[in-house]
Structures are given as C-alpha cells and as structure tokens.
Scaffold this active site. Structure first.
Site, short mmCIF file in Angstrom:
data_model
loop_
_atom_site.label_atom_id
_atom_site.label_comp_id
_atom_site.label_asym_id
_atom_site.label_seq_id
_atom_site.Cartn_x
_atom_site.Cartn_y
_atom_site.Cartn_z
N ASP A 122 -4.97 -7.86 -8.04
CA ASP A 122 -4.81 -7.92 -6.59
C ASP A 122 -3.56 -7.11 -6.23
O ASP A 122 -2.43 -7.58 -6.37
CB ASP A 122 -4.65 -9.40 -6.20
N LEU A 123 -3.77 -5.89 -5.75
CA LEU A 123 -2.69 -4.91 -5.57
C LEU A 123 -1.52 -5.43 -4.73
O LEU A 123 -1.73 -5.95 -3.63
CB LEU A 123 -3.27 -3.65 -4.93
N ASP A 124 -0.31 -5.27 -5.22
CA ASP A 124 0.91 -5.67 -4.51
C ASP A 124 0.99 -7.17 -4.23
O ASP A 124 1.73 -7.61 -3.36
CB ASP A 124 1.08 -4.89 -3.19
N GLU A 125 0.20 -7.96 -4.97
CA GLU A 125 0.19 -9.40 -4.76
C GLU A 125 0.64 -10.16 -6.01
O GLU A 125 0.60 -11.38 -6.06
CB GLU A 125 -1.23 -9.88 -4.38
N GLY A 134 0.79 -1.21 0.00
CA GLY A 134 0.00 0.00 0.00
C GLY A 134 0.83 1.27 0.00
O GLY A 134 1.95 1.29 -0.49
#
Lengths: 293, 293, 293, 293
Positions: D235-238, D210
C-alpha cells in the site's frame, strides 16, 4: 530537480550595502534601479538603533529581461555609494565565489560542502582544499578539487601560514572556510582574513569554548548540543555569529555519540553560513552579524 | 478530551530506583512483580558506565485490574531494596504531589503551570504560591490557590527563608518550583531542598549564567536563545539539568523581544521538568540527571 | 522587562501593500517617505513570479522623532497607491486592533492569547469572547473581557451567525480569531470575514483535515504532530496558511497525550499568526500567504 | 573521535522481542540473563493497550566482561521464547547487517549513508548499490561498494525484480534501503521484503502522497516541509512510519528550494531509520512501529 542557483537567477544582480543611517538611502537606491528599468525580485532593509547603521540587500533584474553589465552598474553606483558613505558590493546574483576549504582529519563538513556544491545547492568555485593532514586527499580528489597538504608544527607555523596566504592570493580566494580545521590561526592571519573567513565551532557558543566541547557538554549533562558558524577573529570563538544549529541529546548517550549527532548540526550551520555569505546576505555589524533573507 | 493522568493510569503503580550496578536487579524487581501477578505497562533501565549506577523506572498494574495497596507494596519491596542498596520510591502512578510555587513579578511560568494543571496535564496539588512581591496574587486567586506574600530584603532574608521553610514543612511540600523567583536561596536552604526544588533559568546553560541572560544573549548576537530547568543547588546555575528548550532569534529582534520569545521556552522547559519529576521519571546521577521516559 | 510594543515603536508608522509588479514601486514609496523626512526602521519586499505580484512592508519614523499624523499620510499616499493599483494599509505601528475571540470548551488558546496580550506581547483590544458554551466565561472575566454566550444548534445557526455578525459590526471588529471554536461557519459568513478571520486547526495541514485530527494521527502512527493557523475560507481546512508548528511524539503516547502536546503547538501557531496579522505582516497571495518579517 | 559502534559495545549482546502480553515476561528474560551472570546496559519495555502486545529490547553483557557466544544464547533462549510466543532476534550489539541500497538519480541519501557508515556512525555491510540509472556508479565506487545497474521499463519490470531478488538472496541481504529509488515495487516484492525494506518519502506523510510532493507542498503554501522513513508495504506511502523530520520554509522560496531543504530532512530521517533498524530498536505493531531507545 536541482536547479542550480545560476538557472534560478539568470540575469539577476544583487546589491548589498551598509552605511550610517539617514533619510533617503532607499530612495537613492530605488531611483538608481528605476532609471535602469529594473524590478526588485526581493529586498530587505534593517536599521540598527544601537549602531545607527542601515543595512540593505536588493536582488533585481531588468524588467524586460535584458542583460545588465555588472561593471557599468558598479561604476555608476559608486556615486550613490560615496554620497552615503556606503560599504557595498554589487555583482551577479549567480556569481561563483572562489573558496578555499581548510580541514584537518574530520571530513564530514568537507564532504557535506562538496556534495551540496556538486548538486547546485551552493555556488562555489572550490579552488583548493588545504589540510595539515593528508587524510582527506581522496575525498577532495573525488570531487576534482586540488588538495594541498601543509603540515603545521609549532616551529613551522609561520611558514605554513605564509604558504596558505600565497594560495589565497594566487588563487584570488574570496572566502576561506575552516571546516573543522584544528589549528589556531595567528592574530595577523585572522586580521588579514577579516570578514572573509568562516569557522565552524562544535558547540552552542558561548557555551563550551575551546577544546573538546562535546566532552565538556557530556560532562555538564546538557540536554541539547549545538554548533556555531562564525566569522574568524583573533579573539578565539568570539567572532560574529552567522548561524547556530542544535540537536537533542539525553543521558543514555556517551560523549562519542554527542560527537556523531554533532556532525549533523555542524554541517547544517556551516553550509547555511557559507551559502548566505556567498549570496551576499551577511553584513558585519560590530561583533554581530545582520543576515538579510 | 483532556483525560486527566488519574484517569489514564487508574490503579497503576510506579517504582523508580537507582543502586550500584550488579547482576540480578531487574530479575529481583520482575520477580517481585510476577509474584503479585502484575504486568508492566512501561519500563526503562539504564546503566551509567561512569558512575557504575543502575537506574530503573517501572509502571505496572495487576493483570486482572485488581487494586494494589501501596503501603503493602512499599513494605514488601523494602526487603528487595535493602538487598541492592537502592534509593527508591514506590507509589500511585496518579499520585498528586504537593507543590509550592515561588514567583516574583513575571507570571508567565505560573500562569502556564496553573493552566496545565487545571486541564489535567499536570497532576499537582498546588498548596501555595509564595512571592516576594504582591503582583501575582490575583492570578493565584483565579485558580483558587493560596497566595503568600513574603517580602525579602537583605536584612530580612533569614527570617523570610524561615517562614518559607515553615510552609514547606506544615504543608508537607514534595516539590518547590522556582517559576522565575528572582531571589537567590541561601546555601543552607538549597541543601535542605536538594532534589526537590526545580528552577528555571532563562538561558541555554552553561551560556549566560547570572543576571540578565537575554540582554547578554542580545549583546553576543546569538541566533538561538534557550531556557534550562534544573535542580537547585548551592552552586548557582550549576544544578543538574532536567530539560532545555530553545527558539530562533535574529538580528532584527531587540533584547525585549528576546524576552518575549524566551517566555515560551521557559514555560515549556519548566512544565516538562515538573511533569517528569512528579511522574517519578527523574533521578539524580551526580551533577547530572537521568530522565526515564 | 516586557516593554509593550507601544513603547517599542512610539511614533512609528507601518505601510503594507501589494500590487501588480512593475518598475518604480519602491522608488515611489521611498520618495514619499523621503519627502516627509522619514527613515526606514525595517522593510521587506517580495516579488512573486507566479502571480506577478509585488509585496512590500515598511516600518518608518520621522528622522527627527516628530509625530506623523496618520490621516494625513493616508490621504497623501492614496495618490501613489492608485497609480500602481495597490491594496494597502497604512497606520500606527502600535495600533491596537479590535479583536473578537471565538471559543467552545477548550480554553488553552484563549488563555494563551489573553495572557500574552496582558503582558504586552500582543497588541489587541479584545472586544469580546463569544462561545457556543458557557464554560469559559470565568477565564474571560479574569481578564476583564466581556463574554457572550451564543448557543448554536442546527436550527438556530443562522440566527446565531446573525448575532455574531452584529457584534462584529457594532464593535468595529478588525479580526475574528477562532481559538478552537468547534462550529463550522457558513460559507456566507466565511466570505464576509475573508482575510480577517484566523482559525487554528489541530493538525499539520493538509494532513488530518476534519474531525478528531489527533485521533487520526495516533491511528496512523506518525512521529510528529502539528498545528496550522490559517485564514478562514468557505473551503474547510483549505484556507491560506499563516503559520505551522510541530512537536515530536512516539509510540508510548496515547491519543490523549497527543492532545496535551498539541495544545502547546496550537497556542504557538495561533499566537504567531495573530501577532503577524495585527502587525500588518501578512498578505494574501491567492490561496497562499506572504509573511514579511 | 568517531569510535565505531563496534568499539562501544564490545561483547555486548542485544535481544529484541514482542509477544502477547501476560505477567512474567520480563521476569523470564531477566532470569535468563541472571543465570548467565549478565548485567543490563540499557533496556526498554512497552505494553500496547490496543494490540495487547508487549515489546522489549535489552542490551546486555557478562558482568565480568567474558564473551557470550551468540549461538549458545540463541539456542537456550528459544525455550523462553516459545513459552511466550515471542517474535525475537538475539545477536551481537555490534553485528554488521548486510544492506542493499537502491537509488535512481538523486544521490544525497546514498552519499549520506555511505559517509556515515565510513566514519562508524552506521554499522552496515553495504553489499551493493542497485540503480535503474547509471548516474551514481562513481559515488558507490568512491566507497568501494559494488554498483549494479538494473534498468527498469514497464516491459522489463518483472525481470528486473527477479534480478534484484537474486541479489537479495545471493548476498544474504538483511535490509533493503530505498534511498530515493523512484520505481514502485510490485506487491509481491513488497510482501517478500516485509519488515526488511525501508523507504524514504519526501513529505510529512500522510500529507502529499504520491508524485512530486515538494511541488504539491509549494502549491499548498505550507510553512514546514518534511520527510518520512517507513517500512515498505504494497500500500504505497502507507507503510509503518519509523521516523519523520521537518524543516521550515516560507513564501520566498521556490519549489526547487523546497527540494534543496528537503534533501537535509530526507537524509536525517532515513539515516535514523536505518540506524535504529540495524540496532534492533524497531518492532512492527500492526501498521505502526514501536521504536525502543
């Protein structure tokens, strides 16, 4: 995001000193600061038992945030300094040093230094880029830095060095950075620039001195290649080391790939050395350095 | 937690080879495996354009999990190997190699190797620890490894090497590990053990060859110290390098603190070299190595 | 070669302190030392602008090599300390701290700490090894350290912790080291041991808190795995971090190979944290640490 | 010195593939090469026991140095590929991929990528730099790369993404590089660019997902900060991690100095990920990557 060092250390001052060791040095410095109602932001001291020399760096500010005019501090501190036989420098923590960068045809260190400086990571006033080749004029120009082409041949070397020295003097240069400058400076010039010229050598010194270190490393079959930032001395590749950086290689890489990986570690070692020098963190200790973080 | 390599690679086989490069090598090896319904677990190939040599390591297993008797595989593969003039080795992936560890008075590498072996990280059958000093007998004993004290003086060196060689032969030693053994082996013994003796030198070779490298590093004022694991050759500290490891030092550390930090990198470099050698990952390529992960 | 810290720092003393920042702290400390004709061997100061706290560590000796009795120094310094509201500790630089090491079944950190201590790299007086399993008794015994088996079940946990605490008190333990002890301490015990219990967690915190961090790392597909040494607090895996170490992994490694590589970084992080703590280099600063080298 | 990859790999071809594991894959590929009188320059294979997938990368050339027209190779290999259900790509080893670089206001990664590309270390055809801010137009211009300013507000985001997609299609973009682009892409766009968009996140994921990761790292008091280059997913930062790089920090550094040190590791991680991707070394394996060197 990239708070300039200037912003970080507003109204901070820095004192760097070395002198023969004896009781009372820190007491005298701390007394000097206390009388002026200063607090210490960070400080580090080191006693070298080999040379019996004491090194100290202290970054300080007025407790109430008042300005501390540097000339006054310097004048007053001269008394303390002479009592202990100190080599010293006292100035603004955010003082911009005047720098001359010398290059030949490889621009990676120049590009790295100019970029870091442009975002406030370094605090340089780059007075000029000097090169024995015209290739990097555009890069200097992109950052608004004057570019001076001074060709060097065996016959014109004395004359070229004279022109260089003229720039150093006229531009009041504090620090000369050899950012992959491929000419060897004369012993006289090395002597003249002692303690204020930093070179990057593209090997983990003392491994692979001299020419073509990546080729030498490739031929030896090493598993790590490095770079060394050091003060320039007349004794080639033997100057006091400021920083070394390293990266892993393996059998599958060719010599030119060693070169490509090496660019990264050259940039890193040189940028650190330049930053620490201009932050007054580096002291000479014979043929070694003391770096006070 | 510490699954032994044996458990990891049950019924896996490994083939390591090198030969003059020509089309068809991988095709021949892959055909050999396909005929026997084998799948490849991991494999790596490398062509060295300098020596025109091809290197290949392949770890494989039967597709249905059946056993693959090694002697049969070796007999059958000999045909393929002779066609291409291969130097090769084929065996169990979890084969325990018989190892002789030589030490003098510093026990950190010995302690590290024996501990790693005891938790299954290495796959060694340590036949004996040989030393020219009695100091480390207890450490060997703690791991149930026979300790042989063979003193060495200038006068008794030939005799001592003869006794060593006898152990190598009687114990069917695959690999001799010089884990800070402070005697120089004779050129004849080096020749005899070529490609199956690994030494740890406590510097980033080629920097600081010879005696007291940490003292040399301290005096030069380097900012990184390292260690080099290499095959033993008659040319001291010039053998093919298998691994190098490094750690940061600074002006505040004394030479004996370089020594303490150096122990860590010596252990790391030597343990990797021993592991990779015994996993049949390392090939000689002139005076360099090819390490196939 | 392995000069013990004791030999290195004969007759040296160390003072570590923290207090609210104000002008005059260093002046007062330096005055205290000057009055006693002491020279500073090394010192470092740091002002944290967030907590407005000043941290200082100074290692010193009498200029003429005379002994400086610690009780007298402590008594005299108490005045200075109370003037500034200092949290402080003053002692021999080579003081051996009394340490209790707790383990479960994985012995690599225990083996590493005991070996380093045996060669003088650490300066511990290991009073006992306590474990909830009997497995590592022999390893402790090899180093002549008493081994205490205190089993823990959900039902007996309070009783087990009471026995542990008894040892801590009876043995006058300065530092408890959780060297892969797999039981969670009660909040009361954590509170009781605040600032004098160090744990090693086998991940790069805050990544992969809780159970089976290597398995979590393997499943996420990270390219680096690490270890974190931190002070124990009731808030699991959230204590102030003292050191972190890291190593590279790739797709070809299984989770159990992450475990094997992780052992190295766990040992390195924990040994550094223990050394720095016992050298009085680590201060708590809220939920962070200040480490003064 | 900076031999371009093109020069290094003249007339070399590269094949990257993955498929369900079964005996005969390498045999079929090696047969295909042998029939065409090709030699293998380097190759690596890996079998993932979790997903039962086989991965292979092979770089090859004609044994006599003849040209190997790519279209013919692709047409012929399609048969082999369909037999094993391969996901595959076959092309020139020195093929320049068409790249779109997206930025916001921080230019360090852009500067690094453009410089590396200009000296032949990367092999990119940078079709455009797209930014939601006008700040970096000059930097792009210095390298002769078209700069497109596409502002993004909550209201105009769909329209901005439509314009972006238009560029991707019109310019036949192979790879989108988010070089510190501070806008979150819509799930639809992420899906559309799956496997051909790389992001740099300025933390050691999964730590500090984040916003403001350096500030988070500073507040937690970590001793290492890192950067993660990964494929973009909804899927953010995943997304699957390609590379991670790390650097040491300590208590004396402020959050903005974490930022400055972080720039270096961001550049390093992103440049490696971009290079490996464009050299066809990276395969997706579920939510992980396989990187074949």
């Amino acid at each position: 995001m990239t708070a300039a060092p200037a912003a970080r250390s507003a109204r901070q001052r820095v004192l760097m000193l070395s002198c023969p060791d004896t009781p009372g040095i820190v007491y005298a410095v701390a007394g000097f600061l206390f009388e002026r109602r200063c607090t210490i932001v960070q400080s580090r001291q080191f006693h070298d038992p080999d040379s019996h020399t004491f090194f100290m760096r202290v970054q300080f500010a007025h407790a109430d945030g008042r300005a501390l005019p540097v000339p006054g501090l310097q004048r007053d501190f001269a008394d303390v300094a002479s009592r202990f036989g100190m080599i010293w420098r006292l100035g603004d923590a955010d003082e911009r040093q005047r720098v001359l960068i010398m290059v030949s045809r490889f621009g990676h260190c120049l590009n790295d230094l100019l970029y870091r400086n442009s975002v406030g990571e370094l605090n340089l006033d780059v007075a000029a880029v000097v090169s024995n080749h015209p290739d990097l004029a555009l890069l200097a120009d992109n950052y608004g830095v004057p570019f001076r082409h001074i060709p060097v041949t065996p016959g014109t070397k004395p004359e070229a060095e004279a022109r260089l020295l003229e720039i150093v003097q006229n531009e009041r240069i504090d620090l000369v950075v050899l950012a992959r400058y491929m000419q060897i400076l004369s012993p006289e010039l090395c002597k003249h620039l002692e303690g204020r010229a930093i070179n990057i050598h593209h090997s983990m010194l003392p491994s692979f001195k001299g020419a073509r270190p990546y080729q030498q490393a490739y031929e030896r079959g090493v598993k790590l290649v490095g770079a060394t930032a050091h003060y320039v001395t007349a004794d080639l590749d033997e100057g006091p080391i400021i920083d070394q950086q390293i990266t892993r290689v393996d059998h599958s890489l060719r010599a030119d790939e060693f070169v490509a990986l090496g660019r990264e570690v050259e940039c890193r070692a040189l940028a650190r050395a330049v930053r620490w020098h201009t932050e007054n963190r580096v002291a000479l200790n014979g043929h070694k350095t003391v770096v006070l973080h």
